[in-house]
Each structure stands twice: as structure tokens, then as C-alpha cells.
Design an enzyme around this catalytic site. Structure first.
Site, short mmCIF file in Angstrom:
data_model
loop_
_atom_site.label_atom_id
_atom_site.label_comp_id
_atom_site.label_asym_id
_atom_site.label_seq_id
_atom_site.Cartn_x
_atom_site.Cartn_y
_atom_site.Cartn_z
NE ARG A 90 3.76 6.68 51.20
CZ ARG A 90 4.14 5.70 51.32
NH1 ARG A 90 3.08 4.89 51.67
NH2 ARG A 90 5.13 5.26 51.41
CG HIS A 94 7.98 5.12 47.03
ND1 HIS A 94 8.28 6.46 47.46
CD2 HIS A 94 7.85 4.29 48.01
CE1 HIS A 94 8.75 6.37 48.90
NE2 HIS A 94 8.22 5.05 49.12
NE ARG A 154 9.77 -0.04 55.91
CZ ARG A 154 9.99 -0.51 56.84
NH1 ARG A 154 11.34 -0.60 57.57
NH2 ARG A 154 9.06 -1.67 57.24
CB THR A 155 8.27 6.21 53.60
OG1 THR A 155 8.26 5.10 53.07
CG2 THR A 155 8.53 7.22 52.65
CE LYS A 174 -12.21 20.11 61.88
NZ LYS A 174 -11.18 21.03 62.18
#
Lengths: 310, 310, 310
Positions: A103, A131, A52-53, A82
Site C-alpha cells: 500500500r 486498487h 481492513r485491507t 530516515k
């Protein structure tokens, strides 16, 4: 013309800047300039998936004519295999485009990234941290409905300990929007943390705490419902069970609607699981989908203010 | 000018609309208008990965100047972790762009999505349900080769119980293209289901059923080969073994070519595993890669008809 | 005007072409033409994730006005589930765009792909095989720093057996840049393989082999550090432990800086794990982030030479 140099945390803005964000957001909602960001490239660096974001940011960028490259699950993909550090990844990614939307799964990720990036960073959520663009879209939604963000009674409901959206929202309310009252309604084990309460106290914001939703409902103007952040309880299954059990008392359903004011609104950062019943969706007080839509306009405004200036 | 309001299932079209789709597809194949969809955003919402289908839609959109945002594995990513419903996801995604292309892992997904979306939906496959754009590209391929879709003998071969492409194809043939004959050739446990047989009967389409491919090959104009849908047999390993064993008798190879008419064509929705040997690929009757290419043109046509009109 | 018909392996280029690549790369670095690739579509087909390499190519394409579609994990997504061959996937993908950028998990993937594709292929790494665009950006970086690639002493350090970047680099040095000397510095179990040593011998390139980094450092102009390719040791855990232990002696840190020439440079293909300490990053000899940035310009040049010509 000045430029916003990234969005890292709620506390970074002046009240004047927040007002400017809202006024540019309105412009974006009503007459978005289609080629404003032509030639600009946004890098969406998502260490944990949040469809969504991510899509909200990518939609915003594309609507303004910009381009998007990115990854939707960096933690599980190359990085985990890695073992590369966030710092190195960001340093390289900052050559790939003009802005990074990050994010990260741990608190403080956006701040760490900013220290190593040569291009602006937008924090799209960092673990239990913040956020901030979510808080901005929340406030824009409240402002659209009530005309102003003052004299309102705002209930924040649910997993307040792990929900970063309510935390960011409190920061904004304290610093920029005096004269509201906050009601924290949550299971005992997921109460709002002390740092936020102190912050509210420092700014003289009135707040109270309860686990009785029914008592609060008739009084408040805004019900900000949140889900239990299940993914944050990985090693605490018995706590999770208790929280889940107590959360059942905090569900918004048809009965809640009867208790609520006619002028109140129900908000939710989404995704919604069971904490708002589906039969509430058609009530005119349910604004959570409109709230998600507002997110696109807020993000368009922020991209403009960072990449072009204001 | 009218607009197509989405593509959910094969049965939704009138024969006239199917003809219009094909004529716009031809236009897209020969002289695609490069900026036709400038400013439009397509959201590809794939709950299970299907690289081929997704990239075909995304290529179509980009060739017409549109933009694409999306997710290639929504089920494993945010949704599973957080438990959000398809309905909520679609409601939010319908603010992100102008059209949603949805792949869902359960039958009926596209229909459910359409009920909650404020923008058109294209069904890009819903579990064992349908895959209507695949059927359209199949038919376009047949039409290009034979000039018309009439008087043809069409063999559908393989896992007919779980293959949604053959199901959608039957719907189209029954409703819009009378006068063909269908041969179902499959392992015993994966025969074409009764609902489709009834549908064909209702429209008076002749069909027959067999497990002997060699007998059918010399007679038919179209061999539509399909793979065993292994992922649909998760809890039925012994059935799967039997189906796999019987499927070995249904492989198209060099020997099959000898039995076939010179004018026949071999089709396959791809991906192909072992059901067509690689040494058949260079035969002029093997049209499955051309068929995949036609998919881009069909999808360009559908995007135009939905987003701009026709 | 001629066109490059793909980038498969280091050995494919003439020395003249390499020079032309570098001169176009310089142009891309200084004044990139924004709409040069308008209307072109790049397909990034990554069978194993490599966020850095993929985003570098996608950034290059977007900066030149082209479009990108792709998948970042084809092996784990549709292909694994359905068992499709690389050849079929490439054949279909070659209808989706104008160029394919392929990362494959097995040696020889790019070559196999080229045999079946109707559009040019760029090899973005094929297992322990090659990674030719990486070698080109490495050389471009050396050239920028030293003016020419001649008379230099170049140390390649680390897991030389499994690192495809050092292999590609050796091919280029041997064929196009005579008069340098190579120092292979590695754990005993991951020495440079014989095929490369033979290739260097054939072209008369001087090389030597050691596991003593400190001895080499004061002498060399270029230190090309690489990480242990952990993912290549899956079934050889005891070898891995030994390699890891010996690798600790090969770390570049503050002490190494004291031993090195003032004019030397430290390179790394990234991602870096522990083989270069973070406190080296600010030294002016550390060029690995500049090196990554150069990758974008090299890839822009290659895209132009393949899609438009030169």
C-alpha cells in the site's frame, strides 16, 4: 501450470484470466486448501495504514497456511525518519519473503516497486491510482448476486475523482464486461476524471453523469456508494466543504430504499462514514459486508495463482 | 462438549465455569497441547496500544498452534483518519478470523462489538470498564499461592476509581468467592466507585475504606497494588497532582515489607511505575511477574474453551 | 551440543565461534531446514522502529518454522504513555516466548535487558551503542567476496561518530581478523571516537584518518559507506548543517567508480539516502543489497545456535 506474476493494475488482465480468478475464488470460498502456502512468506508493506485491507490479505495468507511479516505504517515509521526510497525498501523486502503486498500513498507506487522487486507485487492501493484487488472483489460480488455481469445498470456514487476503487472498477467493466451502463453520480467538484471517461468511450461503454441520485435510484441494479476521501483534500478546505455539503444529497437511507428496485444491491468498499445510514444495514439489498468477506476469498485465489500457479 | 461464547465481563460466569477455567489453566501451564488451535486465526483489534496484554494473548494463541493477525493502534491509524465506527470494523473483522481480542478506549466497547460480531469476542480492556481476563489471572495467582480463595484479607491499593482491574476483581470475588474481606486503600479523589460497593454489599462481602496503608499492611494476605491511571486525568491536572501526592503515601517499599505478614503476597497488574520500589522485586512475597506469566496460561485456557470447547 | 546464550555485543565472541557462525550461515543460505524452530516463539521488542532490521529477523524466524510476536514502536506506544521501565517490560516479555530481539533507543539497552530476562536476548541495535548482527552480516559478505578477511584495505566512510555499525565492525576486525588496514573517512565533527581507536591500537590494527575520499578510493578493497545519523543531531542543528555539507564530498557516484579498483566492493548497512548515487547500483562492485540478503542467513544461523544449539 502458469503463474500470475503480480497484480499491479486493473488493465493487466485478460478476460480469460478474470474468469479463472473468479472460478478459483469460488473454490477458496467453498473448500480452501489449508496447507497450500506452507513455507511461503508474505511481506505486507503498508506506507499508510489501512487496517481492513491489510488484515484481509493477512487473513487470506494465514488461511492457506502461509506466514506473514510486515509493517502497518512505514511512512511514519522508519522511512520518514530516515528518508529511504520506496525502491530501496522494496529491493530489500524482496529478499524477506515470496510476495509483497504494497500500500503506497502516491500514485504509481506499485509499478515503481515492481521494477525493483525480485518477487511478485500485489498493489493494495497506490494513492489516487488503483486498487485492483478491490475491483475484483466488487465484481465477484456482483457476479454472485446477478449470475453474470451483463446488461446491468451500475451507479457509482460519491467522490469519484479521488476514489481509486471506482476507477479500477471502470477499467474492468470496460475491458471484460461489455453491455452494462454506468451512471456517475457525484458532487460537481469530484466528478469522474476524463481519462476514465475516455477509456469507457474507447471500449464503447455507455455512461452518463448527474448529481441527482433520486432520479437514478429507481433505474439501477447496482448502487456503488463511496465516501469522500477527506485525506485527499488537505490543502483544499473550501473545496472540501462544498463537496461535503453536496454529498449530503447523495446519502443512501431508508427513503432511498423505497425508490430502489427490489432486486438491486447496495455496495460500498468501506470504511463507511455517513454516506449510507446505519438503518439500511439490515435490508437484504445491503451487501457491503458480504462484499468485504468476498475480498478474503479473492485474495486467497490471487495468492494461490501467484505463488503456486493455476 | 460445550463452548464458552466469548468473554465480555466479569459477571458473566457461573462459579462452576470459573472453576473449570482454573482447571484448564493448570493443564495449559503444565502440558500445553501444541497443535490444538491449528487452522484457527485470532484477530487482535487494539484501539489503544497495550503491548503487554496484546503480546500475552498472541503468545497464548501461538503456543497452541493458532495464527494471529491484528493491529496495535487502530484509533490512531486508519479509524481516526477515516472515522469508521467500531461496529463496522468488528463486522468486517469477524470475517477475518475465528475470534476477536478487542481493546477499546471507551467503556462498553466489548459489549457493542459482541452485538455486531459473528465470531466470539474477548474483552481485553474497555476504557474504565472491565478487563475480565486480568481478573481471572489475578484470581488464579491467588489460588495457586493460598490453595483456595476463601478467608483471605485482600487490600486493593491505589487509583481505585479508574483502575478497571480492581473493579473486575471485585465482581469475581463477590459472585464466586464468598468469605473474604476487602480493604480499599486509595487517595481521596480516586476511591472505589459506589456501583462496586453496592455490588459487594448485595453479595454480603465485607469491605472497608481507608487512606492509611501502614495500618492495613500487617493484617492482609494479599496486597493488590495499582498505578495511577494518568491517561484518565487529561482534563483534570489539579486533581491529578493531588492524587499523585497522596499516592506517594501508598508506595510499597522495603519498609512495607517489614510490616507485612510472612505469608502475604504483593500483586500488581503491571505496568508498574513508582508504586512498588524496585528493591521489593526480589522478596519472595512479590508475585507480580509470576502473575503476568499466569496470564498466558489463563488466556490459553479461554481460547481453548471458546474455540474448541470444554 | 552447546548453545549460544544471546548476542549482546561484538566483543563477546571467540574467533572460533565467529567461524562457526559463518559456516552455519552458509548452510542456512544453501539448504535451510524448514521446521527447525517449530514451536518456538520470538518476541521482537522494538522501542524505535526499524522496519528493515525487524523484518529481517522475522523473516529468518518464519523461514525456520518459528513464530513471531512483537511490537514495532514500543517507545511511542504503551511505554511512553505509561512510563514502564525496560527492565519490567523485558521481565514480562521473557515469559512470552523463547527469545527476545531488542532494538532500544539508548546505549546499553541490550545489556540491561539481559540482566533481567530469563530467555536469550539478541541486540538489534541500542542507540549509539552496538548492532552486532549487522557486523556479522557485513563480515560474512566480505568473506564471501574475498574468500578470507585478511590483508584487506577497508575504508569506513561517513558519520563514524554516530554509526554503530562501523563501531561493531571495528571490534570484530580487531579481535578476530588481524592483518587488515582501516581507513576512517569522515566529516571533521563525526570522526570515529577514541574508544574504538584505542581498541584497534590495543590489537595492533593499522588505521589512518582522513577527509579526502578520492585519495583513498584507488587503494582500498572495501568501501563501507554510511549515512549521516540525522536523528542523533536533534539539538545540534548547526553541527548537523556542517556535517551534511562536508558529507557531500563523501558521496559515492559514477566518478568514484572510475577511481576504484575493479576487485573492490561497495558496502552500506542501509537505509541509503544520498550518500551512494542510484546510478552506482548496477555496478558489479555494489554489494549492499546482497549484504542485506546475507543478513537473513546470518540471523537464521544465530537463531539456530541460540534456540537449538550447535
Amino acid at each position: 501450470m502458469k503463474k500470475l506474476n503480480g497484480v499491479i493494475r486493473a488493465q493487466q488482465f485478460s478476460t480469460k484470466t478474470v474468469e479463472e480468478i473468479f472460478s478459483i475464488t469460488e473454490w477458496m470460498e467453498n473448500s480452501p486448501p489449508a496447507d497450500l502456502l506452507k513455507g511461503k512468506v508474505m511481506v505486507t508493506l503498508f506506507y499508510e495504514p489501512s487496517t481492513r485491507t491489510r488484515l484481509s490479505f493477512e487473513s487470506a495468507m494465514n488461511r492457506l497456511g502461509g506466514r506473514v511479516i510486515g509493517t502497518e505504517n512505514a511512512k511514519d515509521f522508519s522511512s520518514k525518519a530516515k528518508g529511504e526510497s520506496l525502491e530501496d525498501m522494496v529491493r530489500v523486502a524482496s529478499d524477506y519473503g515470496h510476495i509483497i503486498v504494497l500500500r503506497y500513498h502516491k500514485k504509481g507506487g506499485a509499478k515503481r516497486a515492481q521494477n525493483f522487486s525480485r518477487i511478485p507485487i500485489i498493489n493494495a492501493g497506490d494513492g489516487v491510482g488503483q486498487h485492483p484487488t478491490q475491483a475484483l472483489l466488487d465484481l465477484y460480488t456482483i457476479k454472485k448476486r446477478f449470475g453474470k455481469i451483463k446488461g446491468l445498470k451500475i451507479a457509482m456514487v460519491g467522490d469519484l475523482a479521488n476514489g481509486r476503487t471506482v476507477r479500477s472498477l471502470c477499467y474492468f467493466l470496460a475491458k471484460h464486461f461489455p453491455g452494462n451502463k454506468i451512471f456517475f453520480v457525484s458532487p460537481k467538484k469530484t466528478r469522474m476524471k476524463n481519462d476514465i471517461k475516455r477509456y469507457l468511450d474507447r471500449y464503447g461503454v455507455k455512461w452518463t453523469e448527474t448529481d441527482n441520485l433520486a432520479q437514478v435510484l429507481p433505474e439501477v441494479d447496482v448502487i456503488y456508494q463511496t465516501r469522500v476521501q477527506k485525506e485527499r483534500f488537505k490543502d483544499k478546505q473550501s473545496v472540501y466543504k462544498q463537496v461535503e455539503r453536496e454529498s449530503r444529497e447523495l446519502i443512501i437511507n431508508k427513503e432511498s430504499l423505497i425508490l430502489m428496485k427490489e432486486s438491486a444491491i447496495i455496495m460500498h468498499p468501506l470504511p463507511r462514514i455517513t454516506e449510507i445510514s446505519y438503518d439500511v444495514d439490515d435490508d437484504k439489498r445491503a451487501v457491503y459486508f458480504e462484499q468485504a468477506r468476498n475480498g478474503i476469498f479473492v485474495r486467497m485465489a490471487l495468492l494461490k495463482m501467484i505463488l503456486v500457479g493455476y
